[in-house]
Design a protein around this motif. Sequence first.
Motif, PDB file in Angstrom:
ATOM      1  N   ASP A 187      -7.493  22.011   7.727  1.00 16.62           N
ATOM      2  CA  ASP A 187      -8.159  20.958   6.962  1.00 16.62           C
ATOM      3  C   ASP A 187      -9.483  20.640   7.647  1.00 16.62           C
ATOM      4  N   SER A 188     -10.504  20.438   6.867  1.00 17.38           N
ATOM      5  CA  SER A 188     -11.828  20.180   7.422  1.00 17.38           C
ATOM      6  C   SER A 188     -12.079  18.706   7.667  1.00 17.38           C
ATOM      7  N   ALA A 189     -11.075  17.852   7.463  1.00 20.86           N
ATOM      8  CA  ALA A 189     -11.267  16.415   7.647  1.00 20.86           C
ATOM      9  C   ALA A 189     -11.552  16.101   9.101  1.00 20.86           C
ATOM     10  N   SER A 190     -12.300  15.049   9.317  1.00 19.58           N
ATOM     11  CA  SER A 190     -12.657  14.661  10.674  1.00 19.58           C
ATOM     12  C   SER A 190     -11.488  13.992  11.363  1.00 19.58           C
ATOM     13  N   TYR A 191     -11.564  13.949  12.714  1.00 21.83           N
ATOM     14  CA  TYR A 191     -10.563  13.306  13.563  1.00 21.83           C
ATOM     15  C   TYR A 191      -9.170  13.908  13.382  1.00 21.83           C
ATOM     16  N   GLY A 192      -9.080  15.143  12.888  1.00 17.01           N
ATOM     17  CA  GLY A 192      -7.800  15.802  12.757  1.00 17.01           C
ATOM     18  C   GLY A 192      -6.918  15.267  11.657  1.00 17.01           C
ATOM     19  N   LEU A 193      -7.429  14.427  10.773  1.00 16.14           N
ATOM     20  CA  LEU A 193      -6.632  13.860   9.698  1.00 16.14           C
ATOM     21  C   LEU A 193      -6.773  14.703   8.434  1.00 16.14           C
ATOM     22  N   SER A 194      -5.691  14.782   7.693  1.00 16.89           N
ATOM     23  CA  SER A 194      -5.729  15.475   6.410  1.00 16.89           C
ATOM     24  C   SER A 194      -6.311  14.535   5.366  1.00 16.89           C
ATOM     25  N   TRP A 195      -7.473  14.864   4.817  1.00 18.03           N
ATOM     26  CA  TRP A 195      -8.092  13.966   3.850  1.00 18.03           C
ATOM     27  C   TRP A 195      -7.246  13.865   2.577  1.00 18.03           C
ATOM     28  N   ARG A 196      -6.508  14.931   2.243  1.00 15.25           N
ATOM     29  CA  ARG A 196      -5.639  14.864   1.076  1.00 15.25           C
ATOM     30  C   ARG A 196      -4.538  13.831   1.276  1.00 15.25           C
ATOM     31  N   LEU A 197      -3.917  13.872   2.445  1.00 15.23           N
ATOM     32  CA  LEU A 197      -2.836  12.935   2.718  1.00 15.23           C
ATOM     33  C   LEU A 197      -3.363  11.515   2.870  1.00 15.23           C
ATOM     34  N   VAL A 198      -4.536  11.374   3.497  1.00 17.09           N
ATOM     35  CA  VAL A 198      -5.134  10.038   3.624  1.00 17.09           C
ATOM     36  C   VAL A 198      -5.400   9.444   2.247  1.00 17.09           C
ATOM     37  N   LEU A 199      -5.924  10.251   1.341  1.00 14.38           N
ATOM     38  CA  LEU A 199      -6.203   9.763  -0.013  1.00 14.38           C
ATOM     39  C   LEU A 199      -4.909   9.383  -0.734  1.00 14.38           C
ATOM     40  N   ALA A 200      -3.873  10.194  -0.558  1.00 13.51           N
ATOM     41  CA  ALA A 200      -2.594   9.901  -1.207  1.00 13.51           C
ATOM     42  C   ALA A 200      -1.981   8.618  -0.655  1.00 13.51           C
ATOM     43  N   VAL A 201      -2.052   8.443   0.663  1.00 12.32           N
ATOM     44  CA  VAL A 201      -1.496   7.237   1.284  1.00 12.32           C
ATOM     45  C   VAL A 201      -2.281   5.999   0.839  1.00 12.32           C
ATOM     46  N   PHE A 202      -3.601   6.138   0.733  1.00 11.48           N
ATOM     47  CA  PHE A 202      -4.410   5.016   0.245  1.00 11.48           C
ATOM     48  C   PHE A 202      -3.981   4.620  -1.165  1.00 11.48           C
ATOM     49  N   LEU A 203      -3.712   5.600  -2.017  1.00 13.10           N
ATOM     50  CA  LEU A 203      -3.273   5.307  -3.383  1.00 13.10           C
ATOM     51  C   LEU A 203      -1.920   4.599  -3.375  1.00 13.10           C
ATOM     52  N   VAL A 204      -1.022   5.019  -2.477  1.00 14.28           N
ATOM     53  CA  VAL A 204       0.288   4.365  -2.377  1.00 14.28           C
ATOM     54  C   VAL A 204       0.126   2.893  -2.027  1.00 14.28           C
ATOM     55  N   TRP A 205      -0.682   2.604  -1.007  1.00 14.19           N
ATOM     56  CA  TRP A 205      -0.873   1.208  -0.599  1.00 14.19           C
ATOM     57  C   TRP A 205      -1.600   0.405  -1.677  1.00 14.19           C
ATOM     58  N   PHE A 206      -2.499   1.050  -2.405  1.00 16.94           N
ATOM     59  CA  PHE A 206      -3.194   0.354  -3.492  1.00 16.94           C
ATOM     60  C   PHE A 206      -2.205  -0.048  -4.590  1.00 16.94           C
ATOM     61  N   LEU A 207      -1.253   0.835  -4.902  1.00 17.15           N
ATOM     62  CA  LEU A 207      -0.234   0.503  -5.896  1.00 17.15           C
ATOM     63  C   LEU A 207       0.670  -0.628  -5.411  1.00 17.15           C
ATOM     64  N   VAL A 208       0.964  -0.643  -4.118  1.00 10.57           N
ATOM     65  CA  VAL A 208       1.753  -1.742  -3.556  1.00 10.57           C
ATOM     66  C   VAL A 208       1.000  -3.061  -3.716  1.00 10.57           C
ATOM     67  N   PHE A 209      -0.295  -3.036  -3.444  1.00 11.73           N
ATOM     68  CA  PHE A 209      -1.108  -4.248  -3.607  1.00 11.73           C
ATOM     69  C   PHE A 209      -1.098  -4.730  -5.056  1.00 11.73           C
ATOM     70  N   LEU A 210      -1.266  -3.808  -5.998  1.00 12.50           N
ATOM     71  CA  LEU A 210      -1.262  -4.196  -7.407  1.00 12.50           C
ATOM     72  C   LEU A 210       0.069  -4.803  -7.831  1.00 12.50           C
ATOM     73  N   ALA A 211       1.159  -4.325  -7.233  1.00  8.86           N
ATOM     74  CA  ALA A 211       2.485  -4.830  -7.600  1.00  8.86           C
ATOM     75  C   ALA A 211       2.742  -6.225  -7.046  1.00  8.86           C
ATOM     76  N   LEU A 212       2.075  -6.596  -5.949  1.00  5.66           N
ATOM     77  CA  LEU A 212       2.427  -7.828  -5.240  1.00  5.66           C
ATOM     78  C   LEU A 212       1.391  -8.940  -5.296  1.00  5.66           C
ATOM     79  N   PHE A 213       0.144  -8.629  -5.596  1.00  4.96           N
ATOM     80  CA  PHE A 213      -0.894  -9.632  -5.383  1.00  4.96           C
ATOM     81  C   PHE A 213      -0.795 -10.803  -6.350  1.00  4.96           C
TER      82      PHE A 213
END
Length: 577
Positions: A187-213
Amino acid sequence: MADVEMNHLWPPGEHNTSASASSPSPDKTSPDADHRDKEAESWASPLDHLATLLSFTMGLQHIMRFPFLYHANGGGAYLLVHLFLMAVFGIPLFLLESFIGQFTSSNCIRVHSLFPAFKGLGIASCIVIILVAPYLAVLFGYPLIYFVHTFISIEDWNLCSDVWETDGCVPSVSFVFPLFCVTGQNDSASYGLSWRLVLAVFLVWFLVFLALFKGLKVLGKVMWVTAGLPFLLLVILFFRGVTLPGAWGGGSYIFFMEARKLVEISTWKSALDNILFSYSFGLGTYTTRSVSYNPFRHNFARDVLVVSAASVTVEIIAGISLTCIWGFLAHQMQVPFSNVLASGFDATYYILPQAFSLMPYAKFWTCLYFLFVFVIGLPALIVYVQVLTDCILTSISPQRRRMRWALVLVTCTLGFLLSLIYCAPEGLERLFFVDMYAESLTTRMVCFLEVIIFAYVYGAGRIARDMEMICNKIASYYCYFTWISIAPLVLLIALTAYLILLGEELIGGMALACVAPLAFLVYVLCYVFRNDCCKIFQEEARPWGPKTARDREAWDRYCTERPLRNSLVHRALKRSF
């Protein structure tokens, strides 16, 4: 050192005169109590509460663990042990946690105002949630990635390709999707992180926020989707599984029983561990998230029985479905059935995707499968974040409580940042490590002390009388006897056995497992040694009992009219002698 008194906790007519009246008590009724009562949230409909329970209990743990444990522990023998432990331990503990939450309308911290020193149990539960939630977000981010990759045009997913395979091609039961996309390899993402997984995890937390806010009104509607859709998809997968070629080669393994497994400790241990893990007892989920928002007279016992029956039904349907799919895969790969058995992460992301990739219309079935995995897993994360934010909200002023969305936003942001730890190439190793040690010791400790406090300190007789008041019927002897006998015994054995096994683990695992229990011990010490320094650690408390003034008055009258000579004795049982 101050005495640990409980004189303000006893029901009317049963005042504890032995407690010192001069001893200072940190648990005084808040002057804002009535104002808070008016602002308390509640479900828009009792069915919203039921949908929340169903969506939470029908999680991946039921789908992916039970079928493997069934085959690994003697088939029908394991099912009998599982059903027996559910009857004498799981359902009574479910009822107890639901009762104390609804009766007091409290979260997992304030519910322990019965014995204020033990509010640390709720804090320990919150610490476990803080440890578990970040890796759950990553775990539920995986199916989003794989859902997208199923649309990539590949002539045959099971043929070798430099894109998909890095260690050569060997025809075997192995994962056919791009694992490097998840772990960050290549993966070409910086700091050794998978940008695909980071994007997917961000979407998960965003859905959690929408469900609870927006609070319960939005959450209830979300849970209707996350309860109904997974069950519909499971039924579809069930009918697809039983109609696959070779499916009943695996199906023949459904109806078998090894009687010798009934007397093996490993079978009982597996069933007990699965019940504790699958239902998430001891984490404050049933106390805080759902029943504490119910009307005081809501029949929670009916909901518990419905959800327990539904969970067992889902486990059986999932067991048949997965066994047939495993049989199909073994038939296609020409390998023994035992070679394709797996549970947890291996079953979810390795074995089952390969089985779906071998079916006609593979992309459709694989998309449906990963949608199912995501939708059935997300409610657990939503519930955990709900418990955590509720515990924080009740400790701040009513004026700031209106800023729920800000607290949910901060919680989800911090959760996302913590989830990045698991997005690196070595993230899976960290995830498995935390999953193995973070939860087990704390849940056993909390459940055991919870039963001791409420069944023996408060009294099983009082609980039975209070349940009679709520449900307008005599509490069953079945629950009463399990609370005072079987449940504490089973939990004591489970806790002792885990401590013995933990002593054989590595230092890192022992340290992680002890984080939350040590926080509980620190709180107990801070409560006992009540000097100025320790006061900052003491959660503001409220007297034990119903929350609203009207329900407290009704409870006062009910207890006065039905006094108990012994708090441990069931009122109806005593009358029968």
